[in-house]
Write a protein that holds these residues in place. Structure first.
Motif, mmCIF file in Angstrom:
data_model
loop_
_atom_site.group_PDB
_atom_site.id
_atom_site.type_symbol
_atom_site.label_atom_id
_atom_site.label_comp_id
_atom_site.label_asym_id
_atom_site.label_seq_id
_atom_site.Cartn_x
_atom_site.Cartn_y
_atom_site.Cartn_z
ATOM 1 N N ARG A 1 -12.056 -1.041 0.572
ATOM 2 C CA ARG A 1 -12.151 0.009 2.261
ATOM 3 C C ARG A 1 -13.126 -0.173 2.188
ATOM 4 N NH1 ARG A 1 -7.719 3.618 0.950
ATOM 5 N NH2 ARG A 1 -6.578 2.173 0.700
ATOM 6 N N GLN B 1 -9.727 2.664 -8.565
ATOM 7 C CA GLN B 1 -11.223 2.988 -7.437
ATOM 8 C C GLN B 1 -11.579 1.376 -6.634
ATOM 9 O OE1 GLN B 1 -14.864 2.504 -9.636
ATOM 10 N NE2 GLN B 1 -15.149 5.219 -9.381
ATOM 11 N N VAL C 1 -10.373 1.482 -3.550
ATOM 12 C CA VAL C 1 -11.121 2.189 -2.967
ATOM 13 C C VAL C 1 -12.534 1.581 -2.210
ATOM 14 C CG1 VAL C 1 -11.399 4.704 -2.469
ATOM 15 C CG2 VAL C 1 -9.993 4.233 -3.561
ATOM 16 N N TYR D 1 -15.023 10.767 -1.608
ATOM 17 C CA TYR D 1 -14.259 10.182 -3.408
ATOM 18 C C TYR D 1 -15.390 10.760 -4.724
ATOM 19 C CZ TYR D 1 -13.274 7.080 -7.513
ATOM 20 O OH TYR D 1 -12.090 7.040 -8.627
ATOM 21 N N GLU E 1 -5.048 5.729 -6.029
ATOM 22 C CA GLU E 1 -5.670 4.877 -5.860
ATOM 23 C C GLU E 1 -6.426 3.827 -7.008
ATOM 24 O OE1 GLU E 1 -5.844 3.442 -1.408
ATOM 25 O OE2 GLU E 1 -6.299 5.584 -1.571
ATOM 26 N N VAL F 1 -16.824 9.176 2.373
ATOM 27 C CA VAL F 1 -16.560 8.875 1.850
ATOM 28 C C VAL F 1 -15.804 10.142 0.482
ATOM 29 C CG1 VAL F 1 -16.395 7.195 -0.152
ATOM 30 C CG2 VAL F 1 -17.304 6.383 2.234
ATOM 31 N N THR G 1 -1.106 4.428 1.858
ATOM 32 C CA THR G 1 -2.482 4.274 0.666
ATOM 33 C C THR G 1 -3.793 3.861 2.156
ATOM 34 O OG1 THR G 1 -2.811 2.434 -0.801
ATOM 35 C CG2 THR G 1 -2.152 5.100 -1.478
ATOM 36 N N HIS H 1 -5.047 9.601 -4.043
ATOM 37 C CA HIS H 1 -5.395 10.108 -6.202
ATOM 38 C C HIS H 1 -4.349 9.320 -6.126
ATOM 39 C CE1 HIS H 1 -7.411 13.503 -6.733
ATOM 40 N NE2 HIS H 1 -7.119 14.086 -6.032
ATOM 41 N N ARG I 1 -15.969 16.276 -3.127
ATOM 42 C CA ARG I 1 -15.509 16.021 -2.401
ATOM 43 C C ARG I 1 -15.297 16.983 -1.316
ATOM 44 N NH1 ARG I 1 -9.608 15.646 -4.845
ATOM 45 N NH2 ARG I 1 -11.256 15.487 -6.825
ATOM 46 N N ILE J 1 -13.248 7.812 5.207
ATOM 47 C CA ILE J 1 -12.964 6.585 4.216
ATOM 48 C C ILE J 1 -11.642 8.135 3.844
ATOM 49 C CG2 ILE J 1 -12.146 4.374 2.493
ATOM 50 C CD1 ILE J 1 -13.323 3.775 4.749
ATOM 51 N N HIS K 1 0.669 -1.327 0.100
ATOM 52 C CA HIS K 1 0.455 0.250 0.525
ATOM 53 C C HIS K 1 0.423 1.336 0.158
ATOM 54 C CE1 HIS K 1 -3.160 -2.607 1.116
ATOM 55 N NE2 HIS K 1 -2.697 -2.938 1.838
ATOM 56 N N TRP L 1 -8.907 8.412 1.408
ATOM 57 C CA TRP L 1 -8.204 8.126 0.024
ATOM 58 C C TRP L 1 -7.137 8.868 -0.971
ATOM 59 C CZ3 TRP L 1 -9.274 10.417 -4.998
ATOM 60 C CH2 TRP L 1 -10.275 11.150 -4.251
#
Length: 400
Positions: free
Chosen positions: A205, A199, A202, A134, A197, A132, A41, A195, A143, A191, A25, A193
Motif C-alpha cells: 500500500r 506486513q 501494508v 507502522y 494485516e 506511515v 483494510t 492490526h 506509531r 497510510i 480486504h 493499516w
C-alpha cells in the motif's frame, strides 16, 4: 462507523440469480453476541452489522447464489438481506466488472509545517509528505511518532511570498542561509493499516500510494513508525532510479532474517535484496554489530564518523548517483548533557550535507520516534530539523 440494516425489503429476482462473494480486504475487528465490526483494510472504513448479518456474510466466502446458500424455499426472504449487504459494499457481485480499488489515505490532524494538503496543492509539489504510523517491525512504540513530528513541525510555518507566489522557505540560523526557498511541499496524510494485516500488504500500500502521488522528480518525506518502513520506500525509489541506501541507526540492521516480515534488526539485509538497490550503509552505530555482512552491506560506527570526517561515510557508497536517506532517531543523542554514545544533531546534519554534495538524495525516511519517552519532545524537534535539512539538500540541485 456505518451501520448495516438488513431489514426486510422487496426481493428482486436478479439478486437471487446472481453470485456474490465477500468483499476483498474485509476483516473482522470485534464482535459480541449481538453485533460485529468489520473493517475494509484497504480503505480503513468500518461497518457495524448484526451478528445475524455477519453470519450470513461469512457464508459467501466463495462466489455463491442466494439459493446456493439458503435453498430455494428461503431465497425470497434472504435476497432482500443480501441486497442490503451489497449496497453497503460488504458483498460484491462476483460477475460484475470493476476497476481495482486504489489505496486510500487517512487524514492526519496536522500537516507537516502546515504545508498545503496534497489535494489542495494541485499535485505539483516538489516534496510529498506521507505518514506511515507502522511500528510492528520493532519492539518500541513509534506509531505516534509521525503525529508528534507533524505537530512539532507547526513551529516552522510554511509561507508563500505574496509577490513571487513561491514558498518562502526558512532561515537556518546555524548556517546563516535560507533553506527550501521555492520548494513546494504538500502533505498527503497517512497510510491506514490495521492490526492483523500482513506486513507485505501494508508495504505494498505504501509503494502503490507513493507511485501514485509522486511527480517524476518529486522527493518523498516519509514519517514512519519504525525503520522497517524504509524497505517499502526503497522499493518505490529503486523502481525509479538504481540507488544506494544510507540508514542512520544506533544498532545494526543486518541481522539474519528470521521470517518473512522485515524488522528494524534486518531491514538492511532486506533492502539489499530489493531490485535496483546496489548498496546499503548503516551509519552511526554505537558499537560494532558483529553481524556477518553480505556483499553490498557495510557499517560505519559513530566513533569513526566523529573522529574522522563525514567523507568516510561517502567512501562506503559506490558511484551510484541516487541515495535514499533513512534516519532512525535512535541514532541521535538528545540527552542533556550529551551522553557521548550517540551522534549529535550537528554530526548527522553534516553527514547528510556531505552525502548530498556528492550524490542525489531522492527520498527521506524519518522513523523511530517514541514521543512518550522523557526526551520525546526534544527528539521531535530534532526530527523536524533533520527532515528539513535533508529536504534542503535533496532539492538544492533542482532549485539551482
Amino acid at each position: 462507523m456505518s451501520q448495516c440494516d438488513v431489514s426486510e425489503r422487496p426481493a428482486s429476482e436478479s439478486v437471487a440469480e446472481r453470485r456474490y462473494v465477500v468483499a476483498p480486504h474485509l476483516m473482522l475487528e470485534a464482535h459480541d453476541d449481538a453485533h460485529a465490526v468489520v473493517v475494509n483494510t484497504a480503505t480503513g472504513a468500518r461497518a457495524k452489522v448484526s451478528i445475524t448479518a455477519f453470519r450470513m456474510l461469512s457464508r459467501f466466502d466463495v462466489p455463491r447464489t442466494v439459493s446456493d446458500v439458503f435453498g430455494r424455499s428461503d431465497e425470497g426472504r434472504a435476497a432482500s438481506r443480501v441486497r442490503a449487504l451489497v449496497e453497503h459494499g460488504l458483498l460484491w457481485d462476483a460477475e460484475a466488472k470493476r476497476a481495482a480499488a486504489k489505496p486510500r489515505r487517512r487524514p492526519s490532524p496536522f500537516r507537516f509545517c502546515n504545508a498545503p494538503s496534497y489535494s489542495a496543492s494541485g499535485a505539483v509539489a516538489d516534496v510529498v509528505v506521507l505518514g506511515v504510523p507502522y511500528d510492528l517491525g520493532g519492539s518500541d512504540n513509534g506509531r505516534d511518532g509521525p503525529l508528534a513530528i507533524r505537530q512539532k513541525s507547526l513551529d516552522y510555518t510554511y509561507m508563500v511570498d505574496f509577490d513571487t507566489r513561491q514558498p518562502a522557505g526558512w532561515f537556518d540560523a546555524g548556517a546563516g542561509v535560507r533553506i527550501l526557498e521555492g520548494v513546494r511541499i504538500a502533505d498527503a496524510d497517512d497510510i491506514p493499516w490495521i492490526h492483523g494485516e500482513p506486513q507485505h500488504v501494508v508495504f505494498e500500500r505504501v509503494v502503490e500510494t507513493l507511485d501514485e502521488l509522486l511527480p517524476p522528480h518529486g522527493v518523498p518525506l516519509v514519517l514512519a513508525g519504525d525503520a522497517s518502513v524504509s524497505h517499502a520506500v526503497a522499493a518505490c525509489c529503486a523502481g525509479r532510479h538504481p540507488l544506494s541506501v544510507v540508514h542512520f541507526a544506533a544498532e545494526g540492521a543486518a541481522a539474519e532474517r528470521e521470517g518473512e516480515a522485515v524488522t528494524v534488526r534486518d531491514v538492511a539485509r532486506a533492502m539489499i535484496h530489493v531490485a535496483g538497490v546496489h548498496s546499503v550503509v548503516t551509519a552511526g552505530l554505537r558499537e560494532a554489530s558483529g553481524y556477518a555482512l553480505p556483499p553490498g552491506i557495510s557499517e560505519v560506527g559513530a566513533t569513526r564518523l566523529r573522529a574522522g570526517d563525514p567523507g568516510d561515510l561517502v567512501a562506503e557508497l559506490p558511484s551510484a548517483e541516487h541515495v535514499l536517506l533513512s534516519i532512525d532517531m535512535s541514532v541521535v543523542d538528545v540527552s542533556t548533557p550529551p551522553s557521548g554514545k550517540g551522534m549529535s544533531l550537528r554530526e548527522v546534519s553534516d553527514a547528510i550535507h556531505t552525502i548530498g554534495g556528492r550524490h542525489r538524495i531522492v527520498g527521506v525516511v524519518v522513523s523511530g520516534l517514541d514521543p512518550s519517552l522523557p526526551m520525546g519532545h526534544v527528539a521531535a524537534i530534532g526530527a523536524c530539523n533533520l527532515a528539513l535539512q535533508a529536504l534542503h539538500v535533496a532539492t538544492l540541485r533542482r532549485v539551482a
